[in-house]
Write an enzyme that holds these catalytic residues in place. Structure first.
Site, PDB file in Angstrom:
ATOM      1  N   ASP A  93      27.098  30.078  44.093  1.00  0.00           N
ATOM      2  CA  ASP A  93      27.827  31.076  43.320  1.00  0.00           C
ATOM      3  C   ASP A  93      28.534  32.021  44.284  1.00  0.00           C
ATOM      4  O   ASP A  93      28.928  31.591  45.386  1.00  0.00           O
ATOM      5  CB  ASP A  93      26.868  31.823  42.380  1.00  0.00           C
ATOM      6  CG  ASP A  93      27.521  32.205  41.061  1.00  0.00           C
ATOM      7  OD1 ASP A  93      28.446  33.032  41.093  1.00  0.00           O
ATOM      8  OD2 ASP A  93      27.106  31.675  40.018  1.00  0.00           O
ATOM      9  N   HIS A 126      28.711  38.185  39.996  1.00  0.00           N
ATOM     10  CA  HIS A 126      28.240  37.058  39.186  1.00  0.00           C
ATOM     11  C   HIS A 126      27.056  36.353  39.851  1.00  0.00           C
ATOM     12  O   HIS A 126      26.046  36.043  39.203  1.00  0.00           O
ATOM     13  CB  HIS A 126      29.400  36.081  38.973  1.00  0.00           C
ATOM     14  CG  HIS A 126      29.097  34.957  38.019  1.00  0.00           C
ATOM     15  ND1 HIS A 126      28.591  33.753  38.425  1.00  0.00           N
ATOM     16  CD2 HIS A 126      29.261  34.863  36.676  1.00  0.00           C
ATOM     17  CE1 HIS A 126      28.449  32.949  37.379  1.00  0.00           C
ATOM     18  NE2 HIS A 126      28.858  33.609  36.294  1.00  0.00           N
ATOM     19  N   SER A 299      27.040  30.630  31.750  1.00  0.00           N
ATOM     20  CA  SER A 299      26.601  30.937  33.107  1.00  0.00           C
ATOM     21  C   SER A 299      25.181  31.477  33.127  1.00  0.00           C
ATOM     22  O   SER A 299      24.473  31.339  34.124  1.00  0.00           O
ATOM     23  CB  SER A 299      27.519  31.991  33.740  1.00  0.00           C
ATOM     24  OG  SER A 299      28.670  31.417  34.286  1.00  0.00           O
TER      25      SER A 299
END
Length: 762
Positions: A93, A126, A299
């Site tokens: 990520d 994120h 996600s």
């Protein structure tokens, strides 16, 4: 090829000072105050993790605020000691916040920036939020990660500079080459699972090859399904359906707390065979500035599943990746159409059943199958025999070790005697003689065809020699006589040959005439030879022990589990004036039971050999009065089978005493009896059970001998009064009884009642 992170929207940021709106790629959004990257991040802190709390402490306010953990019932894992400790989870990520206190000492040294040389420090937020959802620490505040003790292998793969992009479609982008390098590095550094909360076009050949290499090694990969509300998963996630995935790629769809598919989530569609849903709405996690936000998107469904994989991998180190996936699929909540469907795939992630035995289970170290509900059905002589615990280790269909208390799988509600058989009103009796041969038959018609059933003797029946349910008697020359019967016990044949009578009691029975437990007599034979004033009788019978058949069909033939037995006896009888006495020794061989009790392989699959000594006497006191009594003492040896070691010795006893008179008011009879049916006085079975399983050697490394107690606390005592007389053309029998501790179960209320029966001669 560039792709984006797959959260739909960070809807609400939670801060002590302000509420923010933000987004990180995928679904778009606006970030009001972008945070610049840190130029020289300090090294990650490495404080000593807090000690693991006891299992009871896991159900906290922090746990209940962790929506994903609650939805999957991660508490089932925590209470078994599974927290993800020692398991590596790969996260490909945008990096991770190195200043965060949420990952103390749990960022693996092999973590690296696979897209550049910037270090791991997250710029988009994120990656940190995804990592927290998997492994955020448990500290009693806010929420925690699913596998809060797991180790993170962080691969920062965002394209340089992309996470600072602003605008409605702003957010981090990722190149397939960087993702592929991350997959390879994670797989070669010991990760059990890789989380890829990214989406976009189909994987490049380089990424497909990396996925192939990882899955060949048994590494599980979880990819978010996508947030476009399409009938099929995102093209990247579709790699799960290819040969390169080896069935080791899970597509993660999103549901809310009510198990309804999120309106943004891509459906299972053509990826249904590899699709599993988890909570992806309202997931609380910090961004790269350690500011908590509420995140939504597939996600955040993916890391829920990755965390669940870590819990299973720690709890059951023998499991392969393919087995973990199968367990997750098999234990998922089926919330859509029955079975695997095009919306929810396998259903919603649920660890409730994932942390329970699945498939056929066996006692560890043996081939003996084990039931999670019933492994033994005790018989009436054992009544309410209680256990102090029978701990054992079992292996399920995935060779996972579980602790079980087999004492909770022993059913004490076996078959107990009732009045039903003794009060059959549809019986038909046939009898006839030819010279020295007598034949009698009792038939009870039923559906779909008549069946032969036992009946009881009354004094009149005995005198007329016609109350036997299938009997042939004849002389063998001289004074020797023999009898052959069916549905009649050898004890009844012995009594018939000796000319003994039995008062017609329905409940308080003579213990020497019955087995003492539920059985179906098949055939019997006896031969008696007088010697002066003595008689010697040898007898044999065979039949079936009856146990309740759980889940049986309504048909009578399917209600019982039947196992065979054989009985042999030799006895003597003597009559001196008004006194008659008998004594006998009998051997009972049960093929698959112990005194009528059935034990499954988990409790030794026991069979038994019993020896009984019976004695009885009856005195005709004159004036129609008679006094009688009988007793039985037994010794049983149980044979332990099914791959277990052990031995069992059991002592039993029974008695009866009665007084009666004929001709009280003419042609009538009255009687009173007290009796104790066959009961285990003491004893049990010593079983050597596995009590510890070593996953390193995949073998039992500790066996413990434990006692299976078969002596009840209850003691059944039966008191019965009877009165019978001729009435018109038939015989009227009335019986009143009281039974304490029925079936030797102390907690059962006393049983009492009355019966009346009228028989006509045809």
């Amino acid at each position: 090829m560039l792709r984006k992170s797959r959260n739909l929207l960070v809807a609400i940021g939670i801060s002590a000072l302000s509420a923010l709106t933000a987004a990180c790629g995928g679904g778009g959004g606006v970030r009001s105050t972008p945070t610049p990257p840190r130029a020289t991040p300090p090294p990650p802190p490495t404080p000593t993790p807090p000690p693991t709390p006891p299992p009871a402490a896991y159900d906290t306010a922090e746990y209940r605020a962790t929506v994903g953990a609650v939805s999957m019932n991660a508490l089932a894992a925590y209470q078994e000691g599974a927290t993800g400790a020692g398991v590596k989870v790969g996260v490909i990520d945008s990096g991770i916040d190195l200043q965060s206190q949420e990952f103390p000492g749990r960022i693996d040294p092999a973590s690296v920036d696979v897209a550049a040389t910037r270090g791991l420090d997250d710029q988009g937020g994120h990656g940190t939020a995804v990592a927290f959802t998997i492994a955020g620490r448990r500290n009693g505040a806010g929420t925690h990660g699913v596998a809060f003790d797991s180790t993170l292998l962080v691969m920062r793969a965002d394209a340089p500079g992309s996470c600072t992009t602003t605008g409605d479609d702003g957010g981090c982008t990722f190149d397939d080459d960087a993702i592929a390098r991350g997959v390879d590095r994670v797989a070669t550094n010991g990760a059990r699972v890789i989380n890829i909360s990214l989406g976009g076009e189909a994987a490049s050949p380089e990424l497909v090859d990396a996925i192939r290499r990882a899955t060949q090694q048994g590494v599980i990969i979880v990819i978010s399904a996508g947030n476009d509300a399409t009938p099929n998963p995102d093209p990247l996630a579709a790699v799960a359906t290819t040969d390169a995935a080896h069935g080791m790629v899970i597509i993660a769809g999103s549901v809310g707390a009510a198990d309804t598919l999120s309106d943004f989530s891509d459906k299972a569609g053509n990826g249904a065979a590899h699709y599993l849903a988890a909570v992806g709405e309202g997931v609380r996690a910090p961004d790269q500035n350690d500011t908590p936000f509420i995140w939504s998107g597939t996600s955040f469904a993916a890391p829920q599943i990755a965390g669940a994989v870590a819990l299973l991998a720690q709890a059951f180190p023998n499991l392969s990746g393919a087995q973990i996936i199968q367990i997750l699929y098999d234990s998922a909540r089926d919330v859509g159409a029955p079975g695997v469907d095009s919306v929810y795939g396998h259903g919603v992630l649920d660890l409730t059943h994932a942390f329970q035995p699945l498939g056929g289970s066996s006692i560890a170290g043996t081939p003996s199958a084990v039931s999670l509900t019933t492994n033994a059905t005790l018989s009436t002589p054992m009544g309410d025999a209680a256990q102090t615990g029978l701990g054992a280790v079992i292996l399920d269909g995935f060779d996972r070790a579980f602790a079980i208390d087999l004492a909770h799988t022993i059913d004490t509600s076996g078959l107990a005697p009732t009045l039903t058989g003794a009060l059959s009103t549809r019986e038909r009796r046939l009898a006839g003689t030819l010279g020295a041969t007598m034949v009698s038959l009792t038939i009870a018609p039923g559906a779909p065809m008549p069946s032969i059933v036992p009946t009881r003797l009354s004094p009149d029946d005995a005198r007329q020699a016609r109350a036997i349910a299938g009997l042939v008697t004849s002389r063998l020359g001289g004074e020797a006589r023999f009898a052959i019967g069916f549905a009649r016990s050898s004890a009844t044949l012995t009594a018939q040959l000796a000319g003994r009578t039995e008062p017609a009691f329905l409940v308080a029975s003579d213990p020497t005439r019955e087995q003492g437990f539920a059985s179906d007599i098949g055939g019997s034979a006896a031969i008696r030879q007088p010697f002066g004033g003595w008689g010697v009788t040898a007898a044999a019978e065979s039949g079936a022990v009856l146990n309740r058949n759980d889940g049986a069909l309504p048909a009578i033939a399917d209600r019982y589990r039947r196992t065979g037995y054989d009985r042999f006896s030799i006895g003597i009888d003597r009559r001196v004036g008004a006194l008659g006495a008998t004594a006998a020794v009998a051997r009972l061989d049960e093929r698959d039971s112990v005194l009528g009790a059935r034990f499954g392989g988990a409790l030794g699959a026991n069979r038994a050999t019993s020896w009984f000594v019976d004695a009885g006497a009856r005195w005709d006191a004159g004036g129609g009065w008679s006094v009688g009594g009988a007793m039985r003492l037994g010794w049983t040896r149980a044979e332990v089978r099914g791959g277990l070691d052990g031995a069992g010795r059991i002592h039993t006893s029974a008695f009866a005493a009665d007084i009666g008179k004929q001709g009280v008011f003419g042609d009538d009879t009255v009687g009173l009896r007290i009796a104790q049916p066959l009961r285990v006085a003491k004893g049990g079975i010593d079983l050597t059970l596995p009590t510890h399983w070593d996953y390193a050697t995949l073998a039992v490394d500790r066996w413990t001998t434990q006692r299976l107690n078969l002596a009840p606390t209850g003691r059944e005592i039966d008191i019965e009064a009877r009165y019978g007389r001729w009435l018109g053309a038939g015989w009227l029998d009335t019986n009143v009884f009281w039974r304490r501790d029925p079936a030797n179960i102390a907690d059962l209320p006393d049983d009492y009642g009355a019966a009346m029966r009228y028989s006509l001669n045809f």
